[in-house]
Design an enzyme around this catalytic site. Structure first.
Site, PDB file in Angstrom:
ATOM      1  N   GLU A 101       1.859   8.305 -25.375  1.00  8.83           N
ATOM      2  CA  GLU A 101       0.594   7.842 -25.953  1.00  8.83           C
ATOM      3  C   GLU A 101      -0.461   7.673 -24.881  1.00  8.83           C
ATOM      4  O   GLU A 101      -1.649   7.892 -25.123  1.00  8.83           O
ATOM      5  CB  GLU A 101       0.840   6.490 -26.672  1.00  8.83           C
ATOM      6  CG  GLU A 101      -0.424   5.895 -27.277  1.00  8.83           C
ATOM      7  CD  GLU A 101      -0.177   4.575 -28.002  1.00  8.83           C
ATOM      8  OE1 GLU A 101       0.938   4.044 -27.913  1.00  8.83           O
ATOM      9  OE2 GLU A 101      -1.106   4.095 -28.665  1.00  8.83           O
ATOM     10  N   ASP A 148      -0.679   2.419 -37.889  1.00  3.39           N
ATOM     11  CA  ASP A 148      -0.287   1.779 -36.632  1.00  3.39           C
ATOM     12  C   ASP A 148      -0.773   0.333 -36.487  1.00  3.39           C
ATOM     13  O   ASP A 148      -0.168  -0.572 -37.037  1.00  3.39           O
ATOM     14  CB  ASP A 148      -0.785   2.678 -35.481  1.00  3.39           C
ATOM     15  CG  ASP A 148      -0.126   2.362 -34.158  1.00  3.39           C
ATOM     16  OD1 ASP A 148       0.689   1.444 -34.102  1.00  3.39           O
ATOM     17  OD2 ASP A 148      -0.412   3.047 -33.160  1.00  3.39           O
ATOM     18  N   HIS A 202       2.507   9.525 -31.963  1.00  2.56           N
ATOM     19  CA  HIS A 202       1.383   9.827 -31.055  1.00  2.56           C
ATOM     20  C   HIS A 202       1.560  11.180 -30.348  1.00  2.56           C
ATOM     21  O   HIS A 202       0.815  12.094 -30.613  1.00  2.56           O
ATOM     22  CB  HIS A 202       1.124   8.717 -30.016  1.00  2.56           C
ATOM     23  CG  HIS A 202       0.977   7.352 -30.594  1.00  2.56           C
ATOM     24  ND1 HIS A 202       0.023   7.055 -31.546  1.00  2.56           N
ATOM     25  CD2 HIS A 202       1.660   6.185 -30.382  1.00  2.56           C
ATOM     26  CE1 HIS A 202       0.121   5.765 -31.886  1.00  2.56           C
ATOM     27  NE2 HIS A 202       1.109   5.234 -31.209  1.00  2.56           N
ATOM     28  N   ARG A 213       9.757   4.404 -22.161  1.00  2.00           N
ATOM     29  CA  ARG A 213       9.679   3.325 -21.172  1.00  2.00           C
ATOM     30  C   ARG A 213      10.410   2.070 -21.626  1.00  2.00           C
ATOM     31  O   ARG A 213      10.707   1.188 -20.841  1.00  2.00           O
ATOM     32  CB  ARG A 213       8.216   3.009 -20.815  1.00  2.00           C
ATOM     33  CG  ARG A 213       7.386   2.476 -21.946  1.00  2.00           C
ATOM     34  CD  ARG A 213       5.908   2.286 -21.545  1.00  2.00           C
ATOM     35  NE  ARG A 213       5.025   2.512 -22.678  1.00  2.00           N
ATOM     36  CZ  ARG A 213       4.726   1.609 -23.607  1.00  2.00           C
ATOM     37  NH1 ARG A 213       5.244   0.399 -23.545  1.00  2.00           N
ATOM     38  NH2 ARG A 213       3.931   1.924 -24.609  1.00  2.00           N
ATOM     39  N   TYR A 260       9.580  -4.490 -34.302  1.00  2.00           N
ATOM     40  CA  TYR A 260      10.251  -4.892 -33.069  1.00  2.00           C
ATOM     41  C   TYR A 260      10.166  -6.384 -32.726  1.00  2.00           C
ATOM     42  O   TYR A 260      10.699  -6.803 -31.703  1.00  2.00           O
ATOM     43  CB  TYR A 260       9.761  -4.047 -31.881  1.00  2.00           C
ATOM     44  CG  TYR A 260       8.277  -4.069 -31.611  1.00  2.00           C
ATOM     45  CD1 TYR A 260       7.683  -5.094 -30.898  1.00  2.00           C
ATOM     46  CD2 TYR A 260       7.471  -3.029 -32.058  1.00  2.00           C
ATOM     47  CE1 TYR A 260       6.324  -5.107 -30.647  1.00  2.00           C
ATOM     48  CE2 TYR A 260       6.105  -3.029 -31.819  1.00  2.00           C
ATOM     49  CZ  TYR A 260       5.534  -4.069 -31.103  1.00  2.00           C
ATOM     50  OH  TYR A 260       4.186  -4.072 -30.862  1.00  2.00           O
TER      51      TYR A 260
HETATM   52 ZN   LIG Z   1       2.890   1.978 -32.748  1.00  2.39          ZN
END
Ligand SMILES: [Zn+2]
Length: 452
Positions: free
Chosen positions: A237, A322, A271, A211, A122
């Site tokens: 998460e 992650d 998650h 979100r 991202y």
């Molecule tokens: Zn992540």
């Protein structure tokens, strides 16, 4: 044409002793048998299907261990304060640095037995938040890093739009943002072009989180973005995220997805830590997959996913590293198991009516759903015609040299560490810690003078 013989090779039904694997020019399996072949190269090792790392943010590897100074017992130090530290790094790297960090991470993932990684990407724009002239400059850096290290990559350009439910993005998220659905599609197309530069690369679609993207656009991604690729999303998460969803949508995040989108095996929910019993059962029954990242979830204080309950309804899951505070797939599986044992006071996390071997059960679950995260629906660990991607465990490890085959999978999962990994095959090519690794390491150490 090359062939290799292993002390044993793990198939879905169990171990095949003295397995000979013949490979074609492209590194695909052309034959697999117990017949001796005088030309084959013997490796004193046990071959497992290559581990599938279904969730990675490569740049975060550079900050592993740097967010562990905790001031004052009164002050909250949680996921959200960790996120501020992470933004500090995300705001400062350029594509060249991204490539150096990712190449190191990917070389380390290979050293730990992973052959595939799903990169949840991202950090798209320049330091001012302006798209690069080449929209996919950062994507290109990641693909080049994967190619350099030799790992297969599923690149997931991520749609990130909001700063929270109903909120504009904040200044520190400026490098991540695609304002509209069409902006995201442009980014996706540019990323897809970049994937063509490396035969070990493919593409998926991704939404940062409930979100992070407006609900109307989440629906569009699910129904209008390409349908023939996996869809990854962070979800549920943190408890705060669940509370915010309830306040804004009147529903919990997973509940909203279940009520609004026809989930299926194409979906990978990363998650999904906080679920009600009802969500757990409904989610499992959709055949969607959950991606669990045990060391990161532990490090961030996320919570414990209700795995036993989820599995009882046939729930599918894979693992990922992650934030890369842990890199070892065997350890990820152990942490996952031990979390369940600690909360259930029972030891049989990884079993069902058909399997009583915990090691084999865990490997099977993580491999089959992990491959789907990469858009690979092959469920046989090693199939004729499939690419030979494998993790080789040294057969001379003290606890493995004489282990009976029926105990071997669990001995590997529960008793070994990264030092027992002999090497990794990716598309038929054996990768060990060699000169290339050293070069990647030197570049990385040099760069880290600035960041650590
Ligand atoms: Zn992540």
């Amino acid at each position: 044409m090359k062939s290799y013989r292993f002390k044993a090779l793990l198939q879905n039904q169990g171990w095949l002793e003295n397995a000979t694997v013949s490979l074609d020019e492209a590194g695909k399996i052309s034959a697999l048998s117990q017949k001796e072949n005088s030309d084959s190269i013997y490796i004193d090792g046990y071959a497992l299907a290559g581990f599938q790392n279904a969730h990675s943010h490569a740049f975060q590897y550079a900050m592993a261990g740097l967010a562990e100074r905790h001031s004052g017992a009164q002050e909250a130090d949680d996921f959200w304060s960790w996120r501020e530290a992470m933004y500090g790094l995300a705001l400062n790297i350029n594509p060249e640095q991204m490539k150096t960090i990712a190449a190191m991470l990917y070389a380390e993932l290979l050293r730990h037995g992973w052959t595939n990684v799903a990169e949840f990407h991202y950090v798209h724009h320049d330091k001012n938040g302006k798209p690069y002239d080449n929209l996919a400059a950062m994507d290109e850096a990641l693909i080049e890093a994967a190619k350099d290290a030799g790992i297969k990559i599923t690149l997931i350009p991520i749609f990130y739009q909001k700063g929270g439910f109903g909120q504009q993005p904040n200044e520190r998220q400026r490098r991540f943002i695609s304002p509209t659905f069409n902006d995201y599609l442009k980014l996706f197309e540019a990323s897809k072009q970049v994937c063509r530069q490396y035969e070990g690369a493919n593409i998926a679609v991704g939404i940062h989180s409930m979100r992070g993207v407006d609900c109307s656009d989440i629906l569009r991604i699910a129904t209008e973005a390409p349908q023939n690729v996996p869809l990854h999303i962070h979800i549920s998460e943190q408890l705060k995220e669940v509370e915010d969803a309830l306040a804004f949508l009147g529903k919990r995040p997973v509940e909203w997805l279940l009520d609004n989108i026809e989930l299926n095996e194409r979906f990978h929910l990363v998650h999904a830590t906080h679920l009600t019993d009802d969500e757990t059962e409904r989610l499992a029954k959709t055949q969607a997959n959950v991606v669990l990242c045990p060391s990161t979830e532990g490090n961030l204080g996320d919570g414990i996913f209700p795995l036993k309950n989820y599995q009882s309804f046939g729930g599918k899951w894979s693992i990922g590293t992650d934030s890369h505070v842990g890199l070892n797939p065997l350890e990820e599986l152990r942490i996952l198991d031990y979390g369940q044992r600690l909360i259930t006071h029972k030891r049989n996390t990884f079993t069902d009516d058909k399997t009583e071997d915990s090691g084999l059960y865990a490997i099977t679950k993580a491999t089959v759903a992990g491959r789907k995260a990469m858009n690979n629906f092959e469920s046989d660990f090693f199939a004729v015609g499939a690419s030979f991607d494998a993790c080789i465990i040294s057969a001379d490890a003290p606890l493995l040299a004489n282990t009976k085959l029926e105990n071997l999978s669990s001995s590997i999962i529960y008793s070994t560490d990264a030092s027992h990994i002999y090497g990794t095959f990716v598309a038929g090519k054996l990768i060990r810690k060699d000169g290339k690794y050293q070069q990647i390491k030197e570049n990385f150490i040099d760069l880290m003078k600035q960041f650590r």
